[in-house]
Write a protein that holds these residues in place. Structure first.
Motif, short mmCIF file in Angstrom:
data_model
loop_
_atom_site.label_atom_id
_atom_site.label_comp_id
_atom_site.label_asym_id
_atom_site.label_seq_id
_atom_site.Cartn_x
_atom_site.Cartn_y
_atom_site.Cartn_z
N LEU A 147 17.51 -0.66 -9.26
CA LEU A 147 18.24 -1.79 -8.67
C LEU A 147 19.44 -1.35 -7.84
O LEU A 147 19.93 -2.11 -7.02
N PHE A 148 19.89 -0.13 -8.06
CA PHE A 148 21.07 0.33 -7.30
C PHE A 148 20.69 1.44 -6.34
O PHE A 148 21.42 2.38 -6.12
N ASN A 149 19.49 1.29 -5.79
CA ASN A 149 19.00 2.29 -4.85
C ASN A 149 18.16 1.58 -3.79
O ASN A 149 17.83 0.42 -3.94
N TYR A 150 17.79 2.30 -2.71
CA TYR A 150 16.82 1.72 -1.76
C TYR A 150 15.43 1.87 -2.36
O TYR A 150 15.10 2.93 -2.90
N GLU A 151 14.63 0.83 -2.22
CA GLU A 151 13.24 0.92 -2.68
C GLU A 151 12.45 1.72 -1.65
O GLU A 151 12.86 1.81 -0.48
N VAL A 152 11.34 2.31 -2.08
CA VAL A 152 10.44 2.98 -1.15
C VAL A 152 10.11 1.99 -0.02
O VAL A 152 9.82 0.82 -0.30
N TYR A 153 10.18 2.44 1.23
CA TYR A 153 10.03 1.50 2.35
C TYR A 153 8.74 0.68 2.27
O TYR A 153 8.72 -0.51 2.53
N ALA A 154 7.66 1.34 1.93
CA ALA A 154 6.37 0.63 1.93
C ALA A 154 6.21 -0.28 0.73
O ALA A 154 5.31 -1.12 0.71
N GLY A 155 7.09 -0.15 -0.25
CA GLY A 155 7.01 -1.06 -1.39
C GLY A 155 6.99 -0.32 -2.71
O GLY A 155 6.66 0.87 -2.77
N ALA A 156 7.33 -1.07 -3.79
CA ALA A 156 7.37 -0.47 -5.13
C ALA A 156 5.97 -0.01 -5.53
O ALA A 156 5.02 -0.79 -5.42
N PRO A 157 5.83 1.23 -5.99
CA PRO A 157 4.51 1.74 -6.35
C PRO A 157 3.79 0.84 -7.36
O PRO A 157 2.59 0.59 -7.23
N GLU A 158 4.53 0.32 -8.36
CA GLU A 158 3.89 -0.54 -9.38
C GLU A 158 3.19 -1.73 -8.72
O GLU A 158 2.07 -2.11 -9.08
N LEU A 159 3.89 -2.36 -7.76
CA LEU A 159 3.32 -3.55 -7.12
C LEU A 159 2.14 -3.16 -6.22
O LEU A 159 1.10 -3.83 -6.20
N GLU A 163 -2.33 2.35 1.31
CA GLU A 163 -2.64 1.58 2.53
C GLU A 163 -1.83 0.29 2.60
O GLU A 163 -1.93 -0.45 3.58
N ILE A 164 -1.09 -0.01 1.53
CA ILE A 164 -0.45 -1.33 1.43
C ILE A 164 1.05 -1.24 1.72
O ILE A 164 1.71 -0.32 1.26
N ILE A 165 1.53 -2.21 2.50
CA ILE A 165 2.98 -2.29 2.74
C ILE A 165 3.45 -3.65 2.23
O ILE A 165 2.87 -4.69 2.59
N VAL A 166 4.45 -3.63 1.38
CA VAL A 166 4.98 -4.90 0.85
C VAL A 166 5.96 -5.46 1.88
O VAL A 166 6.76 -4.73 2.47
N THR A 167 5.86 -6.78 2.10
CA THR A 167 6.70 -7.42 3.13
C THR A 167 7.48 -8.59 2.54
O THR A 167 7.18 -9.03 1.43
N ASN A 168 8.43 -9.06 3.30
CA ASN A 168 9.16 -10.27 2.90
C ASN A 168 8.30 -11.48 3.24
O ASN A 168 8.46 -12.11 4.28
N GLY A 169 7.38 -11.79 2.37
CA GLY A 169 6.49 -12.92 2.58
C GLY A 169 5.43 -12.64 3.65
O GLY A 169 5.44 -11.59 4.31
N CYS A 170 4.53 -13.61 3.77
CA CYS A 170 3.46 -13.45 4.76
C CYS A 170 4.01 -13.57 6.18
O CYS A 170 3.46 -13.01 7.13
N GLN A 171 5.10 -14.32 6.30
CA GLN A 171 5.66 -14.51 7.64
C GLN A 171 6.04 -13.16 8.24
O GLN A 171 5.77 -12.90 9.41
N LEU A 180 9.28 -5.98 -8.57
CA LEU A 180 8.97 -5.66 -9.97
C LEU A 180 8.65 -6.93 -10.76
O LEU A 180 7.81 -6.92 -11.66
N VAL A 181 9.30 -8.02 -10.40
CA VAL A 181 9.00 -9.29 -11.07
C VAL A 181 7.55 -9.68 -10.81
O VAL A 181 6.78 -9.96 -11.73
N VAL A 182 7.16 -9.65 -9.55
CA VAL A 182 5.79 -10.04 -9.21
C VAL A 182 4.78 -9.09 -9.87
O VAL A 182 3.78 -9.51 -10.45
N SER A 183 5.11 -7.81 -9.83
CA SER A 183 4.21 -6.82 -10.42
C SER A 183 4.03 -7.11 -11.91
O SER A 183 2.91 -7.08 -12.44
N ASP A 184 5.13 -7.46 -12.59
CA ASP A 184 5.05 -7.73 -14.03
C ASP A 184 4.22 -8.99 -14.30
O ASP A 184 3.42 -9.02 -15.24
#
Ligand SMILES: Cc1ncc(COP(=O)(O)O)c(C=O)c1O
Length: 474
Positions: free
Chosen positions: A140-152, A171-179, A351-355
């Protein structure tokens, strides 16, 4: 002459009226207020007393001063349609901004925004997950991996398999919503001035995005049951230099159409032959009413360039802003664009969504909510048939939670939206689902609302307004 305490009271009154202090909220403590504005304590006490006398606030023993709730309105009076139907200029922009404000106003009955009421979201699961992720201090006190949290990304790769496409987490990049996913996909495949094929009608946020990127659209007719017309699409890509085609194959927003597997395969063949990138928006794919989850277009022709965009905004929480992108093109450029835009998505939300997914609660929730949406749609459709003008037609979605309502030709849905808003009801007028102002007599309604007597009354009011507009225009 106005005294100082009256000025303080009048400023506060304005803030109460403009919603800075909402009903039920606490006003700043007297000492704090006096420090903030450099007023004496006596001035603040006098100002609060004045507001209390005028009925804006009330004091609670040992707690402070609170803004009063509006008086409950008495029994609903029948609408005076003559008074309501006064001629007024209709402005699209005005309606769009009025609707977005309405979405945040708790007093409005929201039938317009495609945002599920809390009862349709896995609120408890999200709350539990939020408690758990607080422990991940190093994250929580760091930058997340750019492409997204590995768990998710691991969970997303598994879910992609349910759409028929085998993706690796890399192959997956996590984004701020579908928009954001749609925005990255369009930026990576087009430049200003390019032509993009879209369904018609289609999600208005996509049209606004296309406009903001300086692109042009070709609207391809989309049937309420079968989805996009492949005949028109073939013609469009033969006649124009179309760079990308954005499509919502599984339960198009607003009409709820589902493209069959045969048509998905054919669409990817047509577009791959012409070198047109397919941008697939699968926001509603998990909300199917049939036996199985519909496949993604991405799972069909391996030679087509497809960028898949997903989201949990309609199934877990719109506020967590979790979407994702899977691309058959190189991810390098997409990742770079993502980094340039906003670095990464907050790890807490990921991490919430992944959980929620990993715990099995997401799938359990989906099994429940799919049945509920099917019933909610039926119930709302019955009401519309009963109270809306004759000749009103309603879509029959096979998934999702929105209804597309076609009113008699002479009804202006923009005017209906404005009149409805005056009555505390928001709906979405049809023309904003087209870049060429079509569907002026259509509206989109969300069925993901908590069904209450107020919602029933709102539908009856809408029906009366629509009938009055039909008669007025006849
Ligand atoms: C079809 C479609 N795509 C994308 C979006 C945007 O989704 P998100 O909230 O995940 O950005 C919406 C939201 O209404 C939508 O209906």
């Amino acid at each position: 002459m106005t005294t100082l305490y009256q000025t303080v009271a009048s400023d506060l009154k304005r803030q109460i009226q403009n919603g800075t202090y909402m009903p039920g909220s606490k006003l700043p403590a007297i000492r704090e207020m006096s420090k903030r504005g450099n007023y004496s304590v006596a001035t603040i006490i006098a100002a609060y007393r004045l507001l209390e006398d005028e009925g804006y606030i009330h004091a609670k023993a040992k707690s402070g001063y609170f803004v009063k709730h509006r008086k409950e309105s008495g029994p609903i009076k029948p609408l005076d349609l003559k008074a309501v139907l006064k001629p007024q200029k209709v402005s699209v922009q005005h309606i769009a901004s009025a609707l977005s404000k309405a979405a945040a106003d708790p007093r409005i009955i929201k039938l317009g925004a495609a945002v599920p009421a809390h009862q349709y979201l896995p609120v408890r699961a999200v709350e539990r997950a939020l408690q758990k992720v607080g422990k991940y201090r190093n994250r929580l006190f760091n930058y997340e991996v750019y492409a997204g949290a590995p768990e998710l990304r691991y969970q997303l790769a598994r879910r992609m398999a349910d759409t028929g496409y085998i993706a690796s987490p890399d192959e997956i990049i996590v984004t701020n919503g579908c928009q954001e996913a749609l925005c990255l996909a369009l930026r990576v495949t087009t430049k200003p001035g390019d032509i993009v094929a879209v369904e018609s009608p289609t999600y208005f946020g996509l049209l606004q995005l296309i406009e903001s990127l300086g692109l042009r659209t070709i609207e391809i007719p989309t049937d309420q049951k079968e989805g996009i017309s492949l005949t028109y699409l073939s013609e469009a890509v033969r006649s124009f230099d179309v760079k990308a085609c954005v499509i919502i194959p599984n339960f198009n927003n607003p009409v709820g159409s589902l493209l069959s597997d045969d048509n998905k395969a054919q669409l990817s063949k047509i577009l791959s032959e012409k070198g047109v990138t397919i941008i697939e928006d699968d926001t509603y794919g998990d909300l199917y009413f049939g036996e199985n989850r519909p496949r993604s277009i991405m799972s069909f022709d391996s030679s087509a360039d497809v960028i898949y965009c997903g989201s949990f905004s309609k199934t877990i929480s719109p506020d967590l802003r979790i979407g994702w992108i899977v691309s058959k093109l190189s991810n390098e450029k997409l990742e770079h664009l993502k980094f340039m835009t906003n670095v990464s998505v907050s790890s807490i939300n990921q991490l919430v969504v992944s959980d929620v997914i990993q715990s099995g609660k997401y799938d359990r929730h989906l099994r429940k909510v799919r049945v509920e949406y099917e019933h909610a749609i039926q119930k709302m459709a019955e009401f519309i048939y009963r109270y809306f003008p004759e000749r009103t037609q309603i879509s029959q979605p096979k998934g999702g939670f929105v209804l597309w309502v076609e009113l008699p030709e002479n009804v202006s849905s923009a005017e209906l939206a404005r009149l409805a808003l005056d009555q505390g009801i928001s709906i979405t007028p049809g023309h904003i689902f087209s870049s060429s102002n079509k569907y002026h007599n259509c509206i989109r309604l969300s069925c993901a609302v908590q069904w209450t007597p107020q919602v029933e009354r709102a539908l009856i009011t809408l029906g009366s307004l629509a009938k009055a507009l039909t008669e007025k225009a006849a």
